[in-house]
Write a protein that holds these residues in place. Structure first.
Motif, PDB file in Angstrom:
ATOM      1  N   HIS A  66       0.856  -1.196   0.000  1.00  0.00           N
ATOM      2  CA  HIS A  66       0.000   0.000   0.000  1.00  0.00           C
ATOM      3  C   HIS A  66       0.889   1.243   0.000  1.00  0.00           C
ATOM      4  O   HIS A  66       1.269   1.755   1.052  1.00  0.00           O
ATOM      5  CB  HIS A  66      -0.914   0.016   1.228  1.00  0.00           C
ATOM      6  CG  HIS A  66      -1.897   1.145   1.239  1.00  0.00           C
ATOM      7  ND1 HIS A  66      -3.266   0.944   1.138  1.00  0.00           N
ATOM      8  CD2 HIS A  66      -1.743   2.486   1.326  1.00  0.00           C
ATOM      9  CE1 HIS A  66      -3.885   2.109   1.166  1.00  0.00           C
ATOM     10  NE2 HIS A  66      -2.977   3.062   1.283  1.00  0.00           N
ATOM     11  N   GLU A 197      -8.584  -4.517  -0.806  1.00  0.00           N
ATOM     12  CA  GLU A 197      -7.850  -3.812   0.239  1.00  0.00           C
ATOM     13  C   GLU A 197      -8.782  -2.752   0.815  1.00  0.00           C
ATOM     14  O   GLU A 197      -9.244  -1.858   0.102  1.00  0.00           O
ATOM     15  CB  GLU A 197      -6.592  -3.160  -0.322  1.00  0.00           C
ATOM     16  CG  GLU A 197      -5.730  -2.573   0.781  1.00  0.00           C
ATOM     17  CD  GLU A 197      -4.731  -1.573   0.259  1.00  0.00           C
ATOM     18  OE1 GLU A 197      -5.151  -0.635  -0.446  1.00  0.00           O
ATOM     19  OE2 GLU A 197      -3.546  -1.719   0.559  1.00  0.00           O
ATOM     20  N   THR A 227      -6.642  -2.473   6.092  1.00  0.00           N
ATOM     21  CA  THR A 227      -5.357  -1.825   6.342  1.00  0.00           C
ATOM     22  C   THR A 227      -5.556  -0.601   7.211  1.00  0.00           C
ATOM     23  O   THR A 227      -6.686  -0.150   7.417  1.00  0.00           O
ATOM     24  CB  THR A 227      -4.658  -1.468   5.016  1.00  0.00           C
ATOM     25  OG1 THR A 227      -3.324  -1.015   5.307  1.00  0.00           O
ATOM     26  CG2 THR A 227      -5.404  -0.390   4.254  1.00  0.00           C
ATOM     27  N   ASP A 250      -3.468  -5.595   7.933  1.00  0.00           N
ATOM     28  CA  ASP A 250      -2.250  -4.904   7.545  1.00  0.00           C
ATOM     29  C   ASP A 250      -2.046  -3.682   8.437  1.00  0.00           C
ATOM     30  O   ASP A 250      -2.959  -2.862   8.603  1.00  0.00           O
ATOM     31  CB  ASP A 250      -2.366  -4.458   6.077  1.00  0.00           C
ATOM     32  CG  ASP A 250      -1.121  -3.752   5.583  1.00  0.00           C
ATOM     33  OD1 ASP A 250      -0.062  -4.409   5.504  1.00  0.00           O
ATOM     34  OD2 ASP A 250      -1.198  -2.553   5.275  1.00  0.00           O
ATOM     35  N   THR A 252       0.029  -0.124   9.267  1.00  0.00           N
ATOM     36  CA  THR A 252       0.624   0.966   8.501  1.00  0.00           C
ATOM     37  C   THR A 252       1.807   1.548   9.252  1.00  0.00           C
ATOM     38  O   THR A 252       1.672   2.017  10.383  1.00  0.00           O
ATOM     39  CB  THR A 252      -0.422   2.066   8.223  1.00  0.00           C
ATOM     40  OG1 THR A 252      -1.509   1.486   7.501  1.00  0.00           O
ATOM     41  CG2 THR A 252       0.171   3.202   7.421  1.00  0.00           C
TER      42      THR A 252
END
Length: 392
Positions: A66, A197, A227, A250, A252
């Motif tokens: 990403h 996503e 995410t 996910d 970050t």
């Protein structure tokens, strides 16, 4: 086809292989063995490059699932649009594979531009992919819809949507279920991941809409990847429970500098305390995405930007401070990502795979070499391969 021989390093593939030599031919790993003769390699290619990695780790190149490599932002107006990234930003961070979505702006930013930038970076030396869609539903696309984008465009491996965010279109459960289904079928037809996503905001809805959309279906939880789940502790607690139930998430790496967010290193510790396999997690940067700060009234009061280098920084912190194994830490940004995205030639060091690798000094986790598709991009900490419009 030039040869590159890397000798005497401790190879993490990311599973520890011990002290090995690696022979690279063109863009691929030809062999990994206990001893590969330098003389034999020179006999095949008198100009072969030889790197002595004595005392260093040799690992797969990092994968960022990403990163806004064609720019993003715009929440504060046109002057808050972030610019495209240059090749050196990836090399500095050890990123050899990058996957990009559109950001908040799916109006003046286009998937066609994103595709062109993906091809540009690919030509300059790293591997690139992208997501169809953007924040809102119905999704923007290059062809008639998300499914056909995934099937017909090589670079498109999935779709993007924003959930539980005041900038999203607040899709219904049925709309989200349709997007996940279309992406899944598109992936099946194309032999790709076809993942969705899901950008997660800070609204109270949290991950609930994802769980509702999957309820009653036979779609695996891994078909959608939330995410930014470390945006705040409440959302991360939801993500931990979601992963306990079989989901994936996910974190970050550009988050963690403010009081609300959870640093990836702390997130790893929390997962370990709950005995959640780290194979259920990945890390990505949100690099070059805008990092707007809103007050409780929803007014923009500040703006930052995601940094690609945070992927390596977060990895270093996990390796030095979290207590998890080297293999588990590396997997968060290599093999876990490759598995999630179904990129079979990425994320692992093995014969036949793409020659994307790093040479790292283990004592302080510093980056010495970056090799992408068999080409040396960084040598002894100095970037030697830059983008078309960068001065060398």
């Amino acid at each position: 086809m030039g040869l590159l021989l890397i000798k005497n390093g401790h190879v993490y593939g990311p599973t520890s292989l011990g002290r090995k030599d690696i022979l690279i031919a063109g863009r691929s790993i030809l062999s990994i063995d206990t001893h590969i003769s330098e003389e034999a390699v020179r006999a095949l290619d008198k100009n072969a490059a030889i790197i002595d990695a004595e005392g260093a780790w040799v690992t797969p190149g990092l994968m960022d699932s990403h990163i806004h490599f064609n720019g993003a932002g715009g929440e504060g107006g046109p002057h808050f649009r972030t610019p495209p990234l240059q090749l050196s930003s990836f090399i500095q961070a050890g990123i050899t594979t990058a996957v990009a979505p559109l950001g908040t702006d799916g109006v003046s930013r286009s998937l066609r531009e994103l595709l062109a930038k993906a091809r540009s970076l690919e030509n300059e030396g790293i591997s690139t992919y992208m997501y169809s869609g953007a924040y809102r539903l119905p999704s923007v696309s290059i062809t008639e819809n998300v499914m056909t984008d995934i099937v017909l465009i090589d670079k498109v491996i999935g779709a993007k949507v924003a959930l539980s965010d005041h900038r999203s279109s607040h899709p219904t459960v049925e709309e989200l279920r349709r997007l996940i289904s279309d992406a899944r079928v598109g992936g099946m037809l194309a032999g790709k991941a076809g993942i969705v996503e899901a950008h997660m905001g800070a609204e109270e809805w949290g991950l609930g809409i994802i769980q509702e959309a999957l309820a009653g279906t036979q779609i695996p939880m891994s078909q959608i990847v939330p995410t930014h789940v470390n945006r705040n502790q409440k959302l991360f607690d939801e993500a931990l429970k979601y992963c306990e139930q079989g989901g994936v998430a996910d974190m970050t790496t550009s988050m963690g500098s403010d009081s609300d967010s959870v640093k990836p290193c702390d997130g790893v510790r929390q997962a370990r305390l709950r005995n959640i396999p780290l194979s259920r997690f990945t890390m990505s940067t949100d690099g070059n995405g805008s990092m707007p700060v809103f007050n409780k009234a929803g007014e923009l009061v500040g703006m930052g930007i995601g940094e690609p280098i945070t992927l390596f920084t977060a990895l270093r912190e996990i390796l030095l401070e979290s207590g998890v194994s080297t293999e588990e830490a590396l997997a968060l940004v290599t093999s876990n990502v490759a598995d999630r995205l179904k990129l079979a030639n990425k994320g692992r060091l093995s014969a036949g795979n793409d020659a994307d690798l790093l040479i790292i000094t283990p004592s302080d986790i510093t980056l010495r070499y970056v090799v992408a598709k068999g080409v040396i991009m960084m040598r002894e900490g100095t970037i030697i391969r830059k983008g078309t419009f960068e001065s060398c």
